[in-house]
Design a protein around this motif. Structure first.
Motif, mmCIF file in Angstrom:
data_model
loop_
_atom_site.group_PDB
_atom_site.id
_atom_site.type_symbol
_atom_site.label_atom_id
_atom_site.label_comp_id
_atom_site.label_asym_id
_atom_site.label_seq_id
_atom_site.Cartn_x
_atom_site.Cartn_y
_atom_site.Cartn_z
ATOM 1 N N ALA A 1 -27.749 17.134 60.996
ATOM 2 C CA ALA A 1 -27.723 17.415 59.558
ATOM 3 C C ALA A 1 -27.607 18.910 59.298
ATOM 4 N N LEU A 2 -28.345 19.730 60.073
ATOM 5 C CA LEU A 2 -28.269 21.179 59.902
ATOM 6 C C LEU A 2 -26.888 21.709 60.270
ATOM 7 N N TYR A 3 -26.266 21.094 61.268
ATOM 8 C CA TYR A 3 -24.927 21.532 61.667
ATOM 9 C C TYR A 3 -23.869 21.074 60.662
ATOM 10 N N ALA A 4 -24.024 19.848 60.173
ATOM 11 C CA ALA A 4 -23.000 19.283 59.293
ATOM 12 C C ALA A 4 -23.108 19.785 57.864
ATOM 13 N N GLY A 5 -24.309 20.255 57.454
ATOM 14 C CA GLY A 5 -24.495 20.690 56.070
ATOM 15 C C GLY A 5 -23.475 21.719 55.604
ATOM 16 N N PRO A 6 -23.319 22.848 56.320
ATOM 17 C CA PRO A 6 -22.309 23.828 55.879
ATOM 18 C C PRO A 6 -20.885 23.276 55.864
ATOM 19 N N TRP A 7 -20.572 22.381 56.811
ATOM 20 C CA TRP A 7 -19.221 21.822 56.841
ATOM 21 C C TRP A 7 -18.991 20.873 55.666
ATOM 22 N N LEU A 8 -20.034 20.171 55.256
ATOM 23 C CA LEU A 8 -19.897 19.314 54.075
ATOM 24 C C LEU A 8 -19.647 20.153 52.822
ATOM 25 N N LEU A 9 -20.385 21.272 52.712
ATOM 26 C CA LEU A 9 -20.156 22.160 51.566
ATOM 27 C C LEU A 9 -18.762 22.789 51.633
ATOM 28 N N TRP A 10 -18.307 23.105 52.852
ATOM 29 C CA TRP A 10 -16.956 23.643 53.007
ATOM 30 C C TRP A 10 -15.917 22.610 52.569
ATOM 31 N N ALA A 11 -16.137 21.346 52.951
ATOM 32 C CA ALA A 11 -15.211 20.287 52.545
ATOM 33 C C ALA A 11 -15.195 20.132 51.030
ATOM 34 N N LEU A 12 -16.368 20.255 50.388
ATOM 35 C CA LEU A 12 -16.431 20.170 48.932
ATOM 36 C C LEU A 12 -15.678 21.340 48.294
ATOM 37 N N ALA A 13 -15.843 22.523 48.874
ATOM 38 C CA ALA A 13 -15.137 23.690 48.343
ATOM 39 C C ALA A 13 -13.622 23.530 48.494
ATOM 40 N N GLN A 14 -13.181 22.974 49.629
ATOM 41 C CA GLN A 14 -11.754 22.754 49.818
ATOM 42 C C GLN A 14 -11.210 21.719 48.835
ATOM 43 N N PHE A 15 -12.001 20.705 48.550
ATOM 44 C CA PHE A 15 -11.587 19.702 47.567
ATOM 45 C C PHE A 15 -11.432 20.339 46.185
ATOM 46 N N ASP A 16 -12.434 21.144 45.789
ATOM 47 C CA ASP A 16 -12.351 21.804 44.484
ATOM 48 C C ASP A 16 -11.173 22.772 44.439
ATOM 49 N N ARG A 17 -10.961 23.507 45.531
ATOM 50 C CA ARG A 17 -9.876 24.478 45.547
ATOM 51 C C ARG A 17 -8.512 23.790 45.480
ATOM 52 N N SER A 18 -8.411 22.611 46.122
ATOM 53 C CA SER A 18 -7.125 21.920 46.131
ATOM 54 C C SER A 18 -6.712 21.477 44.734
ATOM 55 N N LEU A 19 -7.697 21.228 43.858
ATOM 56 C CA LEU A 19 -7.379 20.772 42.510
ATOM 57 C C LEU A 19 -7.471 21.880 41.471
ATOM 58 N N LEU A 20 -8.407 22.822 41.643
ATOM 59 C CA LEU A 20 -8.609 23.871 40.645
ATOM 60 C C LEU A 20 -7.908 25.176 41.000
ATOM 61 N N GLY A 21 -7.631 25.378 42.280
ATOM 62 C CA GLY A 21 -6.989 26.610 42.693
ATOM 63 C C GLY A 21 -5.504 26.599 42.419
ATOM 64 N N PRO A 22 -4.871 27.741 42.569
ATOM 65 C CA PRO A 22 -3.426 27.818 42.312
ATOM 66 C C PRO A 22 -2.629 27.129 43.407
ATOM 67 N N THR A 23 -1.513 26.576 43.044
ATOM 68 C CA THR A 23 -0.605 26.025 44.041
ATOM 69 C C THR A 23 0.100 27.179 44.761
#
Length: 361
Positions: free
Chosen positions: A108-130
Motif C-alpha cells: 500500500a505504501l509503495y502503490a499509494g504514490p503511483w495511484l495518485l500519479w495515475a489520477l494526475a495523469q487521468f486529470d491531465r489527459s482530460l483537462l490539460g492541453p492537447t
C-alpha cells in the motif's frame, strides 16, 4: 510570455465572442476542450474516488493484519480469515497473519504514490492541453520572442550607431583636424604645433577609451576569456554596493546564452544600485536538469514588479532578454524587502571549466 505558464487547452476566443452572444456559444461548443471538460465532470468523480480510496483501504487492511487486529475481530465476529489464509484453523495460520499484513502495508505504501500519479495523469489527459494546443502556444511564444529579439537587436544597433556618432567618431574627427592644423604650424610656430599634437594625443586616448567601453557593452572581453564566473566577479567589483557572487558550474554555456545571462545579471544589479537602496546584494548561479538557474537578490526596500502599471520597468528588459532563449523570470519582492529575482535559462554546458576564475573577486 516571459514567465512560465501551463499551456491553455482552449482555442483562442474569436473577436466579438462576448458573453451571451451566439458566436461565443459556437466557440464553446466547437472547442474539443469543452467536451473533454464535460467528460471529466462525468468520469472524474468515480475515477478519483476509486484511485483515491484504494490506497487508504489497503493501508488500513495491512495494518489490521500487521497488528493482529484481524485475528481479534475475526474471533469476535465468527469470521476466521485474513489474506490468503482462509479460514484460520490453527496456530500456524494465526502466525502467518502479521507477515501478510506487513506485505500488504508495504504494498500500500509503495502503490499509494503511483495511484495518485495515475489520477494526475487521468486529470491531465482530460483537462490539460492537447499536443496541438501545446504546439500552437509554442508557435505563439516563438513568434513573440522572435519579434522581441528583432526589436532588441534594432535598438542595440541604434545605440551603437549613436554612441559611435556622438562619441568616438566626433573625437576622431577632432583628432584629424588637430593633426591637420599642427601640420600647417609645425614650421611656422612649433610651440603651437606641439600643443595641438598634445591635444590630439589626448583626444586619441579618449576615443580609444570610448571604443573599449562600446565593445564591453557588446560583449565584455572578460566574459569571453574567463566565463560567467570571472565576468560576474569583475562586474561586482565595479558596483558601489557589495555583491557576493557564488557560481557553481561544471562547464560553460554556449556564447549567446552566456552573454544573455551576463547582461541579465548586469541589468538586475543596475536596478539594485538605482532603485533598491540596498546595502548588499548577492548573485548565485547553478546548473540543474538542463537549465541555468540564476538568483539575484538584495536587502533593499523591495516593491519591485515585473510589469508596473505605468510601464518602464527595467525588469521587463531582463525578461525579454531571457525570453529570447525560452527562459523565464520570477520576481519575489515584498514591500520592505528583500528582493529576489530567479531566472531560468535552458542550456547545456559545452565544455569543462579550465580557468581559475573562481578565485577572483
Amino acid at each position: 510570455m516571459v514567465r512560465g505558464r501551463d499551456p491553455r487547452p482552449y482555442r483562442p476566443r474569436p473577436a466579438g465572442a462576448f458573453v451571451g452572444t451566439p458566436s461565443r456559444w459556437l466557440w464553446l461548443v466547437r472547442d474539443p476542450a469543452t467536451w473533454r471538460d464535460l467528460l471529466w465532470l462525468l468520469a472524474g468523480a468515480p475515477t478519483g474516488l476509486l484511485l483515491g480510496i484504494v490506497g487508504p483501504v489497503l493501508l488500513a487492511y495491512g495494518l489490521e493484519g500487521l497488528l493482529g487486529i484481524a485475528i481479534i475481530i475475526d474471533a469476535a465476529s465468527g469470521w476466521y480469515g485474513y489474506g490468503v489464509t482462509w479460514p484460520i484453523q490453527d496456530a500456524l495460520d494465526i502466525i502467518s497473519v502479521p507477515p501478510q499484513g506487513a506485505l500488504v502495508t508495504a504494498g500500500a505504501l509503495y502503490a499509494g504514490p503511483w495511484l495518485l500519479w495515475a489520477l494526475a495523469q487521468f486529470d491531465r489527459s482530460l483537462l490539460g492541453p492537447t499536443r496541438g494546443a501545446a504546439l500552437a502556444q509554442r508557435v505563439d511564444r516563438l513568434t513573440e520572442t522572435r519579434t522581441q529579439v528583432v526589436d532588441a537587436q534594432a535598438a542595440e544597433l541604434r545605440r551603437i550607431e549613436r554612441d559611435l556618432h556622438d562619441g568616438a567618431q566626433a573625437r576622431i574627427v577632432s583628432l584629424g583636424m588637430s593633426l591637420g592644423m599642427a601640420e600647417d604650424l609645425v614650421t611656422r610656430d612649433p610651440a603651437a604645433a606641439q600643443a595641438l599634437i598634445a591635444e590630439a594625443r589626448q583626444a586619441s586616448g579618449l576615443a580609444l577609451a570610448e571604443l573599449r567601453h562600446l565593445v564591453r557593452g557588446i560583449h565584455p572581453p572578460v566574459l569571453a576569456e574567463r566565463g560567467l564566473d570571472g565576468g560576474l566577479r569583475a562586474l561586482a567589483l565595479t558596483l558601489p554596493v557589495p555583491v557576493a557572487v557564488d557560481v557553481d558550474l561544471d562547464g560553460r554555456p554556449d556564447a549567446p546564452v552566456e552573454s544573455a545571462a551576463y547582461f541579465a545579471v548586469a541589468e538586475a544589479l543596475t536596478n539594485v544600485v538605482k532603485h533598491a537602496h540596498a546595502s548588499a546584494a548577492w548573485v548565485s548561479l547553478t546548473h540543474l536538469g538542463g537549465a541555468l538557474y540564476i538568483t539575484v537578490g538584495d536587502d533593499g526596500a523591495g516593491g519591485a514588479v515585473l510589469d508596473p502599471p505605468g510601464g518602464g520597468s527595467g525588469l521587463a528588459g531582463v525578461a525579454r532578454r531571457l525570453g529570447a532563449f525560452d527562459g523565464s523570470l520570477h520576481v519575489d519582492s515584498p514591500a520592505g524587502g528583500p528582493t529576489v529575482l530567479t531566472m531560468e535559462l535552458p542550456c547545456a554546458l559545452s565544455s569543462p571549466r579550465t580557468s581559475p576564475s573562481s578565485a577572483t573577486g
